[in-house]
Structures are given as structure tokens and as C-alpha cells.
Design a protein around this motif. Structure first.
Motif, mmCIF file in Angstrom:
data_model
loop_
_atom_site.group_PDB
_atom_site.id
_atom_site.type_symbol
_atom_site.label_atom_id
_atom_site.label_comp_id
_atom_site.label_asym_id
_atom_site.label_seq_id
_atom_site.Cartn_x
_atom_site.Cartn_y
_atom_site.Cartn_z
ATOM 1 N N ARG A 292 -7.319 0.341 3.537
ATOM 2 C CA ARG A 292 -7.736 -0.880 2.885
ATOM 3 C C ARG A 292 -8.679 -1.538 3.976
ATOM 4 O O ARG A 292 -8.226 -1.569 5.245
ATOM 5 C CB ARG A 292 -6.687 -1.617 2.750
ATOM 6 C CG ARG A 292 -6.993 -2.876 1.892
ATOM 7 C CD ARG A 292 -6.073 -3.601 1.250
ATOM 8 N NE ARG A 292 -5.308 -2.808 0.128
ATOM 9 C CZ ARG A 292 -4.295 -3.051 -0.505
ATOM 10 N NH1 ARG A 292 -3.595 -4.067 -0.201
ATOM 11 N NH2 ARG A 292 -3.845 -2.015 -1.579
ATOM 12 N N MET B 188 0.837 -1.084 0.190
ATOM 13 C CA MET B 188 -0.089 -0.022 0.146
ATOM 14 C C MET B 188 1.012 1.300 -0.123
ATOM 15 O O MET B 188 1.843 1.236 0.603
ATOM 16 C CB MET B 188 -0.797 -0.021 1.204
ATOM 17 C CG MET B 188 -1.932 -0.975 1.104
ATOM 18 S SD MET B 188 -2.953 -0.878 2.999
ATOM 19 C CE MET B 188 -3.358 0.912 3.058
ATOM 20 N N LYS C 298 -2.898 5.898 1.674
ATOM 21 C CA LYS C 298 -4.079 4.957 1.211
ATOM 22 C C LYS C 298 -4.503 4.146 2.471
ATOM 23 O O LYS C 298 -3.844 3.852 3.529
ATOM 24 C CB LYS C 298 -3.548 4.112 0.463
ATOM 25 C CG LYS C 298 -3.110 4.515 -0.992
ATOM 26 C CD LYS C 298 -4.160 5.334 -1.685
ATOM 27 C CE LYS C 298 -3.952 6.095 -3.148
ATOM 28 N NZ LYS C 298 -4.871 6.805 -3.569
ATOM 29 N N ALA D 224 -8.614 6.642 1.175
ATOM 30 C CA ALA D 224 -7.407 7.518 1.361
ATOM 31 C C ALA D 224 -7.408 8.423 2.418
ATOM 32 O O ALA D 224 -8.428 8.831 3.045
ATOM 33 C CB ALA D 224 -7.111 8.374 -0.019
#
Length: 364
Positions: free
Chosen positions: A88, A82, A86, A176
């Protein structure tokens, strides 16, 4: 859920009291269930903007040269590639593949990561990360008490937030994060949320929470929203809730979230062998959406039955949908069960339901 004098208070507790919120014990914290009308709060998020206190969530930091590798080993996702800035969605699983929690992981710097855990599971996640990171050059630190988390959610959230910051919000993509001053307060601004709408989650020092909340609340069209609205919003969006759709007895594949399990990432990770075997075997049940034909709402724990009354599944979440105008639910159905002629046993009455694809609602 009911108020409990032993429950912890978020930094915004007094604000909620002043607003007349109905406070309940949720995951060990006194949290606002609703301020006035949960339907109005729900609609405000769908049509304008709602303001949520999420300060009960856990923030666990991993730092050091081996932090990314430690997360790759500890979690089911492939986190180390990553980019900084960012985020996830991922999960932490037990060795048998059961879900211990679903998480959002943010990469804040080359060697600094923030793992956001559900409040009820923060201690479990912290213990597991500490144990699993022991062989890596990484320090694990629980900073949940340092932070308040305020979410601004809804189609007007960007326009409203732009009135309080010079940060380039238009260029901040979904999942983000960036550091910025918001209303003169240092914040981590993430374009994430749990409502099915565009929105932002703002991580600030706990001592700054009241000042930030009050600034945002004064903006035109911003409505404080509680847990009830958050639950119906996430339900319409088909988002799982830990303790309902996800548990230690549930695998990502049963929940229809096998995509978050990265079996092809380099190296081993906790639960890999079990999850690899599960990936090759059709799950014994599947998560589906249900829309009631009548007005009685399916609720968590209610049985799904076939046309002859045979139990074939269980409701995990259910409520009247303010957006659809009909009761909706998520439920696990046994594998091999057809989708026609199903009903939910609502206090002894079999209420017909239609099986639909998730999500129930998707923003345009």
C-alpha cells in the motif's frame, strides 16, 4: 546533483561505471543519472523495458504481534487489515500534518512488514517509526544495507521476467509481492514502480545484486535507465517526488492525495487532529499539471503568473516530455486562481501554459 567522493555506493556501482554512466550524488549515494541518452532510456521504458538501480531506497522492517497496530499509529493509512502479500502507498506525517515521507508498505508475513522509504528520508522515517512504535509489541530494524533493489519497468517487463522465474507473475496484481527465485537468486518480487508502466521491483541480498542485474540486462530489449529517465517517467505519470511536490510544509490534501489519509480507521494516529481539521478546510493551494505552449520548459522553483504578471503559484517539477513532445510541469496554484491565461516565468519571459488534469500520461 554532482558526483561527491563522500557519497555512498550501491552494490551496483562498478556495473554503472563499466557501462559508462554519468554518476551523480543523489540523496547521499552515487547514482547513474544517465547511461547514454535519457530520452532513449525513457522511450525504452514506455515501449519495451528499462532496468533501474534503486538500491539507495530504505528498507525498514517492523516485526512482532503489534507491528500492524504500530504502523496504524505511526502512518496515515489503515495498514493492519492488509493481507499478507499486499502493498500500500501511504505517508508518514508530522503532528501538524506535514508530510515527512511518502512510503510503500508491504506485508510479508502475519507479523512482518517492510516499509520502503525515500533514500533522503530513511533516517527520519526510521527515527519516527522507532519512537512511535515504542508502546507496541513490535521491533523496528533498518535493513537498508542488507538489500539491493532493482526495478524492471515497461510493457515487456512481465514477459522478460517470466524467462527467469517460475513465479506466477500473471496472477501477481498491482501492489502485491511474493517471494521467488529469479535467475536462481532468492528475491522478493513486487509489482510496483514509479514510471507509470507495468513493472516489477526486485528486492535481493546486496551480494546478489550484480548477478541479478547482469542476468536481466542480457535479456533482449532491456535498456539500463538512470535517474533522469525515471524523473521524466514519473512526471508524465503525475507521481509526486519528495522534496518537490511533497515536503514537511505540504499536506496530503494540498497534494491531492487526501485519499491516503484514513481518518475513519480505529484509534488515534500521529497527525490525526491536524489532518482532520485540514480535511474540513479548503486547502490554500492545489497541485495541477501544466503543458507549455512553447518549447521552453518550466523548471522547479519558477513562478506561475496570471495574465497581468501577478505571481499565483510555483512549479515543483518540470521537463520536456519525450512522450508528449512538449514541456510539462506540476505546480501548486493558489486557491481561487483561475486556469485561463496563465504563464510561467522562464528566466524573465512569460511562457504561456495550459492547465491540465494529472496524469499527463496513462498506460492503456
Amino acid at each position: 546533483m554532482s558526483a561527491d567522493s563522500t557519497a555512498r555506493k550501491t552494490p551496483l556501482h562498478d556495473v554503472h561505471q563499466d557501462l559508462g554512466a554519468n554518476l551523480v550524488d543523489f540523496a547521499g549515494y552515487l547514482m547513474p543519472l544517465r547511461y547514454a541518452s535519457e530520452t532513449a532510456e525513457h522511450q525504452a521504458v514506455r515501449q519495451g523495458a528499462g532496468l533501474f538501480d534503486l538500491s539507495h531506497m530504505g528498507e525498514i522492517f517492523l516485526a512482532g504481534p503489534g507491528a500492524g497496530a504500530a504502523l496504524d499509529h505511526a502512518l496515515v493509512g489503515n495498514l493492519s487489515p492488509m493481507a499478507v502479500g499486499k502493498a500500500r502507498y501511504t505517508m508518514i506525517c508530522a503532528p501538524d500534518g506535514g508530510v515527512l515521507d511518502d512510503l510503500i508498505v508491504y506485508r510479508l508475513a502475519d507479523e512482518t512488514w517492510m516499509v520502503v522509504a525515500n533514500a533522503a528520508n530513511t533516517a527520519v522515517v526510521l527515527d519516527a517509526l522507532t519512537e512511535r512504535a515504542a508502546g507496541f509489541d513490535a521491533a523496528v530494524r533498518d535493513r537498508s544495507g542488507d538489500y539491493a533493489l532493482i526495478a524492471l519497468q515497461g510493457p515487456r517487463s512481465q514477459a522478460i521476467l517470466e524467462g527467469f522465474t517460475d513465479a506466477p507473475l500473471a496472477g501477481l496484481k498491482y501492489y502485491a509481492i511474493l517471494a521467488a527465485a529469479v535467475a536462481g537468486i532468492d528475491a522478493l518480487v513486487a509489482r510496483t514502480g514509479y514510471t507509470g508502466e507495468d513493472g516489477f521491483e526486485l528486492f535481493v541480498d546486496a551480494s546478489d545484486a550484480v548477478r541479478l542485474w547482469e542476468a536481466l540486462a542480457k535479456a533482449g530489449g532491456v535498456v539500463p535507465a538512470g535517474l533522469s529517465a525515471r524523473d521524466t517517467l514519473r512526471l508524465e505519470a503525475g507521481m509526486p517526488l519528495y522534496g518537490n511536490e511533497l515536503t514537511a510544509e505540504t499536506t496530503p490534501f494540498e497534494a491531492g492525495l487526501g485519499r491516503v489519509v484514513k481518518l475513519d480507521k480505529p484509534g488515534d494516529f500521529v497527525g490525526k487532529a491536524a489532518l482532520a481539521a485540514q480535511a474540513q478546510t479548503p486547502p490554500g493551494r492545489r497541485l495541477v499539471g501544466l503543458v507549455a505552449r512553447g518549447r521552453r520548459a518550466p523548471r522547479k522553483g519558477y513562478q506561475v503568473v496570471t495574465s497581468d504578471g501577478t505571481p499565483c503559484g510555483v512549479v515543483t517539477s518540470g521537463a520536456p516530455s519525450p512522450t508528449l513532445g512538449r514541456p510539462i510541469a506540476m505546480a501548486y496554484l493558489d486557491s481561487g486562481v483561475g486556469e485561463d491565461g496563465l504563464a510561467v516565468d522562464v528566466r524573465g519571459r512569460h511562457e504561456p501554459v495550459d492547465v491540465v488534469a494529472l496524469p499527463f500520461y496513462k498506460r492503456s
